[in-house]
Design a protein around this motif. Sequence first.
Motif, PDB file in Angstrom:
ATOM      1  N   PRO A 127      73.595   5.202 -99.754  1.00 50.35           N
ATOM      2  CA  PRO A 127      72.934   5.426 -98.481  1.00 50.35           C
ATOM      3  C   PRO A 127      71.842   4.414 -98.277  1.00 50.35           C
ATOM      4  CG  PRO A 127      72.127   6.968-100.096  1.00 50.35           C
ATOM      5  CD  PRO A 127      73.237   6.214-100.743  1.00 50.35           C
ATOM      6  N   SER A 128      71.575   4.141 -97.016  1.00 54.99           N
ATOM      7  CA  SER A 128      70.453   3.263 -96.712  1.00 54.99           C
ATOM      8  C   SER A 128      69.164   4.033 -96.837  1.00 54.99           C
ATOM      9  CB  SER A 128      70.589   2.703 -95.295  1.00 54.99           C
ATOM     10  OG  SER A 128      70.617   3.763 -94.362  1.00 54.99           O
ATOM     11  N   SER A 129      68.055   3.305 -97.029  1.00 54.48           N
ATOM     12  CA  SER A 129      66.755   3.956 -97.138  1.00 54.48           C
ATOM     13  C   SER A 129      66.402   4.602 -95.823  1.00 54.48           C
ATOM     14  CB  SER A 129      65.689   2.929 -97.521  1.00 54.48           C
ATOM     15  OG  SER A 129      66.003   2.365 -98.773  1.00 54.48           O
ATOM     16  N   THR A 130      65.778   5.760 -95.893  1.00 53.89           N
ATOM     17  CA  THR A 130      65.491   6.540 -94.698  1.00 53.89           C
ATOM     18  C   THR A 130      64.021   6.848 -94.626  1.00 53.89           C
ATOM     19  OG1 THR A 130      67.656   7.560 -94.970  1.00 53.89           O
ATOM     20  CG2 THR A 130      66.153   8.600 -93.413  1.00 53.89           C
ATOM     21  N   ARG A 131      63.436   6.755 -93.447  1.00 53.37           N
ATOM     22  CA  ARG A 131      62.038   7.077 -93.251  1.00 53.37           C
ATOM     23  C   ARG A 131      61.889   8.537 -92.839  1.00 53.37           C
ATOM     24  NH1 ARG A 131      57.652   3.935 -91.926  1.00 53.37           N
ATOM     25  NH2 ARG A 131      59.016   2.153 -91.657  1.00 53.37           N
ATOM     26  N   PRO A 132      61.087   9.338 -93.558  1.00 56.59           N
ATOM     27  CA  PRO A 132      60.878  10.731 -93.182  1.00 56.59           C
ATOM     28  C   PRO A 132      60.318  10.846 -91.775  1.00 56.59           C
ATOM     29  CG  PRO A 132      60.065  10.320 -95.381  1.00 56.59           C
ATOM     30  CD  PRO A 132      60.404   8.995 -94.790  1.00 56.59           C
ATOM     31  N   GLN A 133      60.672  11.908 -91.117  1.00 60.93           N
ATOM     32  CA  GLN A 133      60.241  12.139 -89.748  1.00 60.93           C
ATOM     33  C   GLN A 133      58.990  13.002 -89.703  1.00 60.93           C
ATOM     34  OE1 GLN A 133      61.832  10.632 -87.193  1.00 60.93           O
ATOM     35  NE2 GLN A 133      62.959   9.626 -88.854  1.00 60.93           N
ATOM     36  N   PRO A 134      58.274  12.997 -88.561  1.00 60.26           N
ATOM     37  CA  PRO A 134      57.092  13.848 -88.438  1.00 60.26           C
ATOM     38  C   PRO A 134      57.438  15.303 -88.686  1.00 60.26           C
ATOM     39  CG  PRO A 134      57.207  12.256 -86.642  1.00 60.26           C
ATOM     40  CD  PRO A 134      58.508  12.156 -87.379  1.00 60.26           C
ATOM     41  N   GLY A 135      56.488  16.053 -89.238  1.00 58.04           N
ATOM     42  CA  GLY A 135      56.700  17.455 -89.503  1.00 58.04           C
ATOM     43  C   GLY A 135      57.176  17.723 -90.913  1.00 58.04           C
TER      44      GLY A 135
ATOM     45  N   SER B 148      62.440   4.127 -99.355  1.00 58.46           N
ATOM     46  CA  SER B 148      61.693   2.951 -99.816  1.00 58.46           C
ATOM     47  C   SER B 148      60.343   2.914 -99.117  1.00 58.46           C
ATOM     48  CB  SER B 148      62.477   1.663 -99.535  1.00 58.46           C
ATOM     49  OG  SER B 148      62.770   1.537 -98.153  1.00 58.46           O
ATOM     50  N   ALA B 149      59.807   4.090 -98.795  1.00 56.21           N
ATOM     51  CA  ALA B 149      58.529   4.182 -98.103  1.00 56.21           C
ATOM     52  C   ALA B 149      57.436   3.498 -98.915  1.00 56.21           C
ATOM     53  CB  ALA B 149      58.158   5.653 -97.869  1.00 56.21           C
ATOM     54  N   ALA B 150      56.477   2.907 -98.206  1.00 56.41           N
ATOM     55  CA  ALA B 150      55.437   2.122 -98.886  1.00 56.41           C
ATOM     56  C   ALA B 150      54.378   2.988 -99.539  1.00 56.41           C
ATOM     57  CB  ALA B 150      54.786   1.163 -97.893  1.00 56.41           C
ATOM     58  N   THR B 151      54.223   4.233 -99.110  1.00 55.15           N
ATOM     59  CA  THR B 151      53.061   5.000 -99.562  1.00 55.15           C
ATOM     60  C   THR B 151      53.379   6.398-100.050  1.00 55.15           C
ATOM     61  OG1 THR B 151      52.664   5.752 -97.287  1.00 55.15           O
ATOM     62  CG2 THR B 151      51.519   3.753 -98.019  1.00 55.15           C
ATOM     63  N   ARG B 152      54.631   6.678-100.383  1.00 56.44           N
ATOM     64  CA  ARG B 152      54.942   8.029-100.861  1.00 56.44           C
ATOM     65  C   ARG B 152      56.138   7.987-101.805  1.00 56.44           C
ATOM     66  NH1 ARG B 152      56.226  10.388 -94.953  1.00 56.44           N
ATOM     67  NH2 ARG B 152      54.242   9.319 -94.683  1.00 56.44           N
ATOM     68  N   TRP B 153      56.086   8.865-102.788  1.00 60.41           N
ATOM     69  CA  TRP B 153      57.183   8.958-103.741  1.00 60.41           C
ATOM     70  C   TRP B 153      58.285   9.881-103.251  1.00 60.41           C
ATOM     71  CZ3 TRP B 153      57.716   5.342-107.017  1.00 60.41           C
ATOM     72  CH2 TRP B 153      56.627   4.765-107.666  1.00 60.41           C
ATOM     73  N   GLY B 154      57.949  10.832-102.413  1.00 57.86           N
ATOM     74  CA  GLY B 154      58.968  11.745-101.940  1.00 57.86           C
ATOM     75  C   GLY B 154      58.474  12.566-100.779  1.00 57.86           C
ATOM     76  N   SER B 155      59.387  13.200-100.070  1.00 57.47           N
ATOM     77  CA  SER B 155      59.015  14.096 -98.975  1.00 57.47           C
ATOM     78  C   SER B 155      60.138  15.099 -98.755  1.00 57.47           C
ATOM     79  CB  SER B 155      58.729  13.313 -97.687  1.00 57.47           C
ATOM     80  OG  SER B 155      59.855  12.569 -97.295  1.00 57.47           O
ATOM     81  N   ALA B 156      59.794  16.178 -98.058  1.00 55.55           N
ATOM     82  CA  ALA B 156      60.758  17.248 -97.812  1.00 55.55           C
ATOM     83  C   ALA B 156      60.523  17.812 -96.422  1.00 55.55           C
ATOM     84  CB  ALA B 156      60.613  18.355 -98.855  1.00 55.55           C
ATOM     85  N   SER B 157      61.570  18.284 -95.796  1.00 59.32           N
ATOM     86  CA  SER B 157      61.447  18.947 -94.500  1.00 59.32           C
ATOM     87  C   SER B 157      61.984  20.368 -94.602  1.00 59.32           C
ATOM     88  CB  SER B 157      62.190  18.169 -93.405  1.00 59.32           C
ATOM     89  OG  SER B 157      63.566  18.121 -93.685  1.00 59.32           O
TER      90      SER B 157
ATOM     91  N   ILE C 122      65.658  16.193 -98.286  1.00 59.36           N
ATOM     92  CA  ILE C 122      64.788  15.655 -99.325  1.00 59.36           C
ATOM     93  C   ILE C 122      64.912  14.133 -99.334  1.00 59.36           C
ATOM     94  CG2 ILE C 122      64.316  15.525-101.806  1.00 59.36           C
ATOM     95  CD1 ILE C 122      63.600  18.199-100.701  1.00 59.36           C
ATOM     96  N   TRP C 123      63.771  13.461 -99.405  1.00 59.26           N
ATOM     97  CA  TRP C 123      63.737  12.010 -99.585  1.00 59.26           C
ATOM     98  C   TRP C 123      63.042  11.711-100.904  1.00 59.26           C
ATOM     99  CZ3 TRP C 123      63.306  14.419 -95.003  1.00 59.26           C
ATOM    100  CH2 TRP C 123      64.076  13.955 -93.933  1.00 59.26           C
ATOM    101  N   LEU C 124      63.640  10.849-101.723  1.00 60.55           N
ATOM    102  CA  LEU C 124      63.049  10.448-102.988  1.00 60.55           C
ATOM    103  C   LEU C 124      63.078   8.926-103.085  1.00 60.55           C
ATOM    104  CD1 LEU C 124      64.768  13.066-105.308  1.00 60.55           C
ATOM    105  CD2 LEU C 124      62.375  13.069-104.589  1.00 60.55           C
ATOM    106  N   HIS C 125      61.943   8.351-103.482  1.00 58.99           N
ATOM    107  CA  HIS C 125      61.857   6.896-103.563  1.00 58.99           C
ATOM    108  C   HIS C 125      62.722   6.383-104.707  1.00 58.99           C
ATOM    109  CE1 HIS C 125      60.301   2.876-103.436  1.00 58.99           C
ATOM    110  NE2 HIS C 125      59.503   3.192-102.433  1.00 58.99           N
ATOM    111  N   TRP C 126      63.577   5.410-104.413  1.00 55.94           N
ATOM    112  CA  TRP C 126      64.529   4.939-105.423  1.00 55.94           C
ATOM    113  C   TRP C 126      63.837   4.319-106.628  1.00 55.94           C
ATOM    114  CZ3 TRP C 126      64.868  -0.184-106.906  1.00 55.94           C
ATOM    115  CH2 TRP C 126      64.316  -1.151-106.052  1.00 55.94           C
ATOM    116  N   ARG C 127      62.597   3.856-106.461  1.00 56.70           N
ATOM    117  CA  ARG C 127      61.932   3.196-107.580  1.00 56.70           C
ATOM    118  C   ARG C 127      61.368   4.189-108.603  1.00 56.70           C
ATOM    119  NH1 ARG C 127      58.709  -2.072-106.546  1.00 56.70           N
ATOM    120  NH2 ARG C 127      59.296  -2.190-108.749  1.00 56.70           N
ATOM    121  N   LEU C 128      61.528   5.467-108.355  1.00 56.80           N
ATOM    122  CA  LEU C 128      61.243   6.446-109.404  1.00 56.80           C
ATOM    123  C   LEU C 128      62.138   6.240-110.617  1.00 56.80           C
ATOM    124  CD1 LEU C 128      60.808   9.655-107.234  1.00 56.80           C
ATOM    125  CD2 LEU C 128      59.070   8.704-108.766  1.00 56.80           C
ATOM    126  N   ILE C 129      63.266   5.537-110.427  1.00 57.74           N
ATOM    127  CA  ILE C 129      64.202   5.322-111.526  1.00 57.74           C
ATOM    128  C   ILE C 129      63.574   4.478-112.636  1.00 57.74           C
ATOM    129  CG2 ILE C 129      65.290   3.189-110.691  1.00 57.74           C
ATOM    130  CD1 ILE C 129      67.055   6.286-112.187  1.00 57.74           C
TER     131      ILE C 129
END
Length: 297
Positions: free
Chosen positions: A2-10, A222-231, A236-243
């Motif tokens: 999958p391509s990197s995805t930017r979390p949405q507001p909320g 691949s967000a610049a300022t967060r390791w993960g987020s959830a709605s 769920i979004w998780l930064h790939w560089r956690l690997i």
Amino acid sequence: MPSSTRPQPGQLSLFDFSGAADSVAGAPAHTAALSPPVAPPAPAPDLLQHPRAQREIVLQGQRVAYEFRLARRRSIGFTVGLEGLSVRAPRWVRRADVDEALHERAGWILDKLAEQRERALRLQATRVVWREGASIPFLGEPVVLVIDPRIAGAVLAADAQGLPEVPRRVLRVGLPHDVGTDQLREAVQGWLQRQALRVFKERCAHFAPRLGVRVRRLSLSSAATRWGSASADGAIWLHWRLIHFTLPVIDYVVAHELAHLREMNHSRAFWEVVRSVVPDYQHARRTLDDVPVPVLD
């Protein structure tokens, strides 16, 4: 993949902060900021001279050039990041008021500038030189890059030339020996992202039933300022560089985001949910603070 995805507001983010900086607004902030996924450019900057400085001041004998902005806020705020000192102030504040506030917090500011410079130097030491023999961290252990045009894709293996009883992992990349740096970087990053998605799926499948939640969509970030987020809808979004980190650190971030599917906040109840599956989560949080992510550009 999958391509990197930017979390949405909320959505609720893990480690959502601005500029990976320490900041103060009217009062000192003594909590260290979390390390960002994206490292600063080289070389390490002279943090006493902000690159967008419009003003300067002498604090305890050191000349500090800082970025200044007027903002819609009630008090003077300071931010110390990897570029240096930034100051935000209400439009009605006089220059003399800003100077007074800076002198009052001089010790804190200089300490944070020193800390950020040390951090920048540590990050620069992790810069990957894209050539055969370079090393990158994978699940907390170094992996040496070997160019092998005989294979297709990228294959992780143990190095038969390693020392006895000291296994060395190598990533054999199927590219010609005269490959350019950009092509090698893209191939390795693609492999890292595929591995990240695989590991994240496995860990979500492990923790979701234990927490009584359901992941409806898992995406790499691949967000610049967060390791993960959830709605709240189960995404769920998780930064790939956690690997780059060890599995216990990844488990903490995964559990953190899954816990948000039960508690969309950072209340005491939320942290108890996290603790129920990752009892030593605070150690993993410190690792994210202290261990720099390698510079891959």
